[in-house]
Scaffold this motif. Structure first.
Motif, short mmCIF file in Angstrom:
data_model
loop_
_atom_site.label_atom_id
_atom_site.label_comp_id
_atom_site.label_asym_id
_atom_site.label_seq_id
_atom_site.Cartn_x
_atom_site.Cartn_y
_atom_site.Cartn_z
N THR A 196 -55.25 -10.75 4.39
CA THR A 196 -54.89 -11.16 5.67
C THR A 196 -53.16 -11.04 5.58
O THR A 196 -52.71 -11.41 4.59
N ASP A 197 -52.78 -10.63 6.72
CA ASP A 197 -51.11 -10.75 6.63
C ASP A 197 -50.75 -10.87 8.15
O ASP A 197 -51.56 -11.15 8.84
N ARG A 198 -49.22 -10.64 8.39
CA ARG A 198 -48.85 -10.79 9.77
C ARG A 198 -49.40 -9.57 10.80
O ARG A 198 -49.48 -9.79 11.90
N MET A 199 -50.10 -8.36 10.09
CA MET A 199 -50.50 -7.47 10.86
C MET A 199 -51.99 -7.69 11.34
O MET A 199 -52.10 -7.56 12.53
N GLY A 200 -52.76 -8.41 10.50
CA GLY A 200 -54.18 -8.62 11.06
C GLY A 200 -54.77 -9.68 10.05
O GLY A 200 -54.37 -9.57 8.80
N GLN A 242 -66.79 -4.69 9.28
CA GLN A 242 -65.97 -5.99 8.87
C GLN A 242 -64.99 -6.02 10.00
O GLN A 242 -63.85 -5.29 9.96
N PRO A 243 -64.96 -7.18 10.89
CA PRO A 243 -64.04 -7.28 11.91
C PRO A 243 -62.58 -7.52 11.29
O PRO A 243 -62.36 -8.32 10.39
N ILE A 244 -61.51 -7.05 12.12
CA ILE A 244 -60.04 -7.50 11.91
C ILE A 244 -59.43 -8.10 13.22
O ILE A 244 -59.49 -7.12 14.27
N VAL A 245 -58.78 -8.98 13.28
CA VAL A 245 -58.23 -9.71 14.32
C VAL A 245 -56.82 -9.19 14.01
O VAL A 245 -56.10 -9.46 13.39
N LEU A 246 -56.10 -8.57 15.20
CA LEU A 246 -54.83 -7.81 15.16
C LEU A 246 -53.82 -8.89 15.54
O LEU A 246 -54.26 -9.53 16.54
N LEU A 247 -52.87 -9.16 14.76
CA LEU A 247 -51.95 -10.14 15.23
C LEU A 247 -50.35 -9.69 15.48
O LEU A 247 -50.31 -8.42 15.92
#
Length: 314
Positions: A216-220, A252-257
């Motif tokens: 996890t990072d500032r991208m997602g 596997q889901p990714i939440v975009l940030l």
């Protein structure tokens, strides 16, 4: 000799970035919006000092900073539970603090939460760039103190406005200070390509627990948990939105940030609401996450209330 005064950083921390409300009107150029990851903590830091909406503050990930003030001013530190000291003496968070020329301020590593926000009376005097924002975007090499996307470095001076009238001491009421140890449940607006997810997959998604991974990072925010089945794995690339939950081929889901790519071709189950993203921004890898469905109308009312409080009043 320079007449600029501000905060000189002897220890810049693991990742300290100047952030504001983010860039607007630039995604068509392939540039992300950026901005503060936890808008709740960022907005409170500025409100405590009477700063207007959008004023830049320093987003400090994992604490560990030290700086010396070159002027008499006021600061506020919100977000992660760090130990703040001024000249070695403990000072409270979520309140207005006075600092004087020659004072040394330090923030420890956080006990809970991961991102702290440091605001100064009148805001850091950093000229805006693209989209009228100074938001730091390291990957694109834009924004920040030197407009090149660099995180804060040892020896950097963050310019501050001198000789401002102080504001009264204010403190955020305890009930409005988030508990970053609390179980995390994120509100989701089912939308976008939700019809591509079978009914039993949606039931499994909302009934299951996912774990925030170290990737996890500032991208997602990359999650690990029960894989989600999708009818058709890819789409024609389209614009992405903040909080969108995209599901790649592994399910596997990714939440975009904030620093997400501007277009993407993976199916999207829906979007996490802005207020839930504030809570997500403060959770470390290994955090257990659950989801609940909400409506667009409910999310809009929540966001409108937030903006009325922070953007229309000081």
């Amino acid at each position: 000799m320079s007449t600029t005064v501000g905060f000189v950083f002897t220890r810049p921390g693991f990742l300290s970035l100047l952030q504001d409300g983010g860039r607007r009107g630039v995604m068509h150029m392939g540039l992300a919006t950026g901005g503060a990851m936890d808008r709740h903590a960022w907005a409170w830091a500025n409100r405590l000092l009477g700063n207007s909406w959008g004023t830049p503050a320093l987003e400090i990930t994992f604490g560990g900073i030290e700086f010396q003030s070159e002027l008499d001013t006021q600061i506020a530190i919100t977000g992660a539970e760090v130990q703040c000291t001024v000249n070695g003496q403990p000072r409270p968070l979520w309140t207005t603090l006075a600092v004087h020329a020659g004072d040394t301020v330090t923030l420890s590593a956080p006990r809970t939460g991961i991102r702290s926000y440091l605001a100064v009376r009148g805001g850091f005097r950093v000229p805006p760039g693209l989209g009228g924002s100074c938001a730091t975007f390291t990957r694109e090499g834009t924004g920040g103190l030197h407009r090149d996307g660099r995180p804060l470095q040892a020896g950097d001076r963050l310019p501050c406005p001198p000789s401002l009238e102080p504001v009264p001491v204010r403190k955020v009421p305890q009930p409005w200070q988030p508990d970053y140890r609390a179980p995390l449940e994120l509100a989701v607006i089912p939308c976008a390509q939700v019809e591509r997810f079978p009914a039993d997959t949606l039931v499994r998604f909302f009934a299951s627990e996912y774990t925030l991974t170290p990737q996890t990072d500032r991208m997602g925010a990359r999650l690990k948990g029960p894989a989600l089945d999708v009818l058709g794995k890819t789409l024609i690339s389209e614009g992405t939105s903040l909080g969108a939950i995209q599901v790649p081929a592994d399910g596997q889901p990714i939440v975009l940030l904030n620093d997400r790519q501007t277009i993407g071709g993976y199916p999207k189950l829906g979007a996490v609401t802005p207020r839930s993203l504030d809570a997500l921004a403060q959770r470390p890898p290994g955090t257990a996450i659950r989801f609940r469905a909400t409506t667009l109308h409910e999310a809009q009312l929540e966001e409108r209330q937030f903006l009325r409080f922070f953007a229309e009043q000081v």
